[in-house]
Design a protein around this motif. Structure first.
Motif, short mmCIF file in Angstrom:
data_model
loop_
_atom_site.label_atom_id
_atom_site.label_comp_id
_atom_site.label_asym_id
_atom_site.label_seq_id
_atom_site.Cartn_x
_atom_site.Cartn_y
_atom_site.Cartn_z
N ALA A 77 0.87 -1.18 0.00
CA ALA A 77 0.00 0.00 0.00
C ALA A 77 0.90 1.22 0.00
O ALA A 77 1.90 1.27 0.74
CB ALA A 77 -0.94 0.00 1.20
N ILE A 78 0.54 2.23 -0.80
CA ILE A 78 1.45 3.34 -1.03
C ILE A 78 0.66 4.61 -1.36
O ILE A 78 -0.42 4.54 -1.93
CB ILE A 78 2.42 2.98 -2.18
CG1 ILE A 78 3.56 3.97 -2.31
CG2 ILE A 78 1.67 2.80 -3.49
CD1 ILE A 78 4.70 3.45 -3.19
N SER A 79 1.23 5.76 -1.00
CA SER A 79 0.62 7.03 -1.35
C SER A 79 1.72 8.07 -1.57
O SER A 79 2.81 7.97 -1.00
CB SER A 79 -0.34 7.50 -0.25
OG SER A 79 -1.04 8.67 -0.66
N GLY A 109 -5.93 -6.76 2.82
CA GLY A 109 -6.29 -5.49 2.19
C GLY A 109 -6.79 -4.47 3.20
O GLY A 109 -6.42 -3.29 3.14
N ASP A 110 -7.62 -4.92 4.14
CA ASP A 110 -8.09 -4.03 5.20
C ASP A 110 -6.94 -3.55 6.07
O ASP A 110 -6.87 -2.39 6.46
CB ASP A 110 -9.13 -4.74 6.07
CG ASP A 110 -10.37 -5.14 5.29
OD1 ASP A 110 -10.80 -4.37 4.41
OD2 ASP A 110 -10.92 -6.23 5.57
N ARG A 111 -6.02 -4.48 6.36
CA ARG A 111 -4.89 -4.13 7.23
C ARG A 111 -3.94 -3.15 6.55
O ARG A 111 -3.46 -2.20 7.19
CB ARG A 111 -4.15 -5.40 7.63
CG ARG A 111 -4.99 -6.40 8.39
CD ARG A 111 -4.19 -7.65 8.74
NE ARG A 111 -3.16 -7.34 9.72
CZ ARG A 111 -2.18 -8.17 10.06
NH1 ARG A 111 -2.08 -9.36 9.45
NH2 ARG A 111 -1.29 -7.83 10.97
N LEU A 112 -3.69 -3.36 5.28
CA LEU A 112 -2.81 -2.46 4.54
C LEU A 112 -3.39 -1.05 4.47
O LEU A 112 -2.68 -0.05 4.71
CB LEU A 112 -2.58 -2.99 3.13
CG LEU A 112 -1.68 -4.22 2.99
CD1 LEU A 112 -1.86 -4.85 1.62
CD2 LEU A 112 -0.22 -3.87 3.23
N LEU A 113 -4.67 -0.96 4.14
CA LEU A 113 -5.29 0.36 4.04
C LEU A 113 -5.39 1.04 5.40
O LEU A 113 -5.19 2.25 5.52
CB LEU A 113 -6.67 0.24 3.40
CG LEU A 113 -6.67 0.13 1.88
CD1 LEU A 113 -8.07 -0.13 1.36
CD2 LEU A 113 -6.10 1.39 1.24
N GLY A 114 -5.70 0.26 6.44
CA GLY A 114 -5.74 0.84 7.78
C GLY A 114 -4.40 1.39 8.20
O GLY A 114 -4.31 2.47 8.81
N ALA A 115 -3.33 0.68 7.86
CA ALA A 115 -1.99 1.14 8.20
C ALA A 115 -1.61 2.39 7.41
O ALA A 115 -1.00 3.33 7.94
CB ALA A 115 -0.98 0.03 7.97
N LEU A 116 -1.99 2.41 6.12
CA LEU A 116 -1.70 3.59 5.31
C LEU A 116 -2.44 4.81 5.85
O LEU A 116 -1.89 5.92 5.90
CB LEU A 116 -2.10 3.31 3.86
CG LEU A 116 -1.51 4.25 2.80
CD1 LEU A 116 0.00 4.09 2.71
CD2 LEU A 116 -2.14 3.98 1.44
N LYS A 117 -3.69 4.62 6.25
CA LYS A 117 -4.45 5.71 6.85
C LYS A 117 -3.82 6.18 8.15
O LYS A 117 -3.83 7.38 8.46
CB LYS A 117 -5.89 5.26 7.10
CG LYS A 117 -6.73 5.10 5.85
CD LYS A 117 -8.10 4.52 6.15
CE LYS A 117 -8.90 5.43 7.06
NZ LYS A 117 -10.24 4.85 7.35
N ALA A 118 -3.25 5.26 8.93
CA ALA A 118 -2.57 5.65 10.16
C ALA A 118 -1.35 6.52 9.86
O ALA A 118 -1.05 7.46 10.59
CB ALA A 118 -2.16 4.41 10.94
N GLY A 119 -0.67 6.20 8.76
CA GLY A 119 0.46 7.04 8.36
C GLY A 119 0.02 8.44 7.97
O GLY A 119 0.69 9.42 8.30
N SER A 138 -1.97 10.62 -5.04
CA SER A 138 -2.18 9.29 -5.62
C SER A 138 -1.96 8.22 -4.55
O SER A 138 -1.30 8.47 -3.54
CB SER A 138 -1.25 9.05 -6.82
OG SER A 138 0.10 8.93 -6.42
N ALA A 139 -2.52 7.04 -4.80
CA ALA A 139 -2.39 5.93 -3.86
C ALA A 139 -2.67 4.63 -4.58
O ALA A 139 -3.32 4.62 -5.64
CB ALA A 139 -3.35 6.10 -2.67
N GLY A 140 -2.18 3.52 -4.01
CA GLY A 140 -2.43 2.23 -4.63
C GLY A 140 -2.39 1.10 -3.62
O GLY A 140 -1.79 1.22 -2.55
N ILE A 144 -6.26 8.30 -0.59
CA ILE A 144 -6.38 7.13 0.27
C ILE A 144 -7.84 6.85 0.58
O ILE A 144 -8.29 5.70 0.60
CB ILE A 144 -5.54 7.31 1.56
CG1 ILE A 144 -4.07 7.47 1.19
CG2 ILE A 144 -5.74 6.13 2.51
CD1 ILE A 144 -3.17 7.81 2.38
N GLU A 145 -8.63 7.90 0.78
CA GLU A 145 -10.07 7.72 0.98
C GLU A 145 -10.72 7.16 -0.29
O GLU A 145 -11.60 6.29 -0.22
CB GLU A 145 -10.72 9.04 1.38
CG GLU A 145 -10.34 9.51 2.78
CD GLU A 145 -11.01 10.82 3.14
OE1 GLU A 145 -11.75 11.36 2.30
OE2 GLU A 145 -10.78 11.29 4.27
#
Length: 223
Positions: free
Chosen positions: A18-20, A139-149, A161-163, A187-188
Motif C-alpha cells: 500500500a502506497i501514497s 487489504g483491510d490491514r494495509l489500508l488501515g496502516a496507510l491511513k494511520a500514516g 495518488s495511492a495504490g 487514500i479515501e
C-alpha cells in the motif's frame, strides 16, 4: 514524495503493498509483489527495475536482508529507498543518503514501512504499529496502516495518488487498485474502491480459473 508499506499476512500467506504520494500514479512505478515470493516497494526518485530485480532475487531463494545487500551495488542507490518482505516474513529496508527531505523507516516481522519528504520521522513506525495491531483481510490491514500514516502526518505536502496491490497463489495480482491523481484524498478514494472490489475478489479469480463455476456478472445484458 512517498510513504508506503510492504507486508505479508502470516495467516493467509498473502503479500501486499500500500502506497501514497504527492506524485501522480505512484503505484504504477513503485509497487511489486509475487505470490509465494514476497513484496517490494521501490521509491524516492524511483527506478522500477529495482522492484523487479528484488522479486527475482527473492524467487531465487534470497531472504529480504540478503536482497538489500545484493541491491546496494545497483547504480545510483544513494537516491533510492527500497522495502522488502520475504516469504518467511523477514523484512529489510535500504534508504540511500540522498533520499529526499525528512525520511524514515520502520520494520517488524511480516511488515516494513518507509517514507521520504515526510511531515515527521514517526510516520513509518505509526504505519507498522497499525498493521501489527490489526487483523482480518490483508487489504483491510494495509489500508488501515496507510491511513494511520496519513493521520500521523503523511507527507509534508498533500498527497494525490495511492495504490493497493495484493497477491495470493495465482500468477497475477488478485487486487491491483489505484487512484492515479486527485485533488481530494487518494487514500479515501482507494478505500472506497476496495470496499467495492473486496466482495468480488474471489469471484474474479474463479472466473479466470474456472469460468463455468463462476457466479453471474450482475451487469445489464448478463443472462
Amino acid at each position: 514524495m512517498t510513504f508506503s508499506l510492504v507486508a505479508r499476512c502470516a495467516d493467509s500467506g498473502m503479500f501486499g503493498v500500500a502506497i501514497s504520494s504527492s506524485s501522480p500514479a505512484v503505484a504504477a512505478r513503485c509497487s511489486f509483489a509475487q505470490a509465494g515470493v514476497g513484496a517490494v516497494a521501490s521509491q524516492n526518485i524511483t527506478d522500477p527495475s529495482l522492484g523487479t530485480r528484488a522479486l527475482e532475487l527473492l524467487a531465487e531463494g534470497s531472504d529480504s536482508e540478503n536482497v538489500i545487500e545484493l541491491m546496494k551495488i545497483s547504480d545510483h542507490m544513494d537516491f533510492r529507498q527500497l522495502l522488502v518482505v520475504d516469504n518467511r516474513g523477514g523484512s529489510a529496508i535500504y534508504s540511500g543518503r540522498k533520499v529526499l527531505g525528512h525520511w524514515s523507516e520502520a520494520r517488524d516481522q511480516n511488515v516494513a514501512s518507509g517514507g521520504n519528504l515526510l511531515a515527521n520521522e514517526g510516520i513509518p513506525q505509526a504505519i507498522v504499529d497499525a498493521y501489527n495491531a490489526s487483523n482480518g483481510h490483508i487489504g483491510d490491514r494495509l489500508l488501515g496502516a496507510l491511513k494511520a500514516g496519513l493521520a500521523a502526518g503523511g507527507e509534508a505536502g498533500p498527497v494525490h495518488s495511492a495504490g493497493l496491490k495484493i497477491v495470493d497463489k495465482v500468477s497475477w495480482p488478485v487486487a491491483d487498485l489505484r487512484c492515479d491523481w486527485t485533488d481530494e484524498c487518494p487514500i479515501e478514494q482507494l478505500e472506497r474502491l476496495w470496499a467495492l472490489y473486496k466482495p468480488q475478489l474471489d469471484d474474479y479469480v474463479t472466473r479466470a480459473l474456472n469460468p463455468s463455476a463462476a457466479p453471474g456478472y450482475g451487469v445489464p445484458g448478463d443472462i
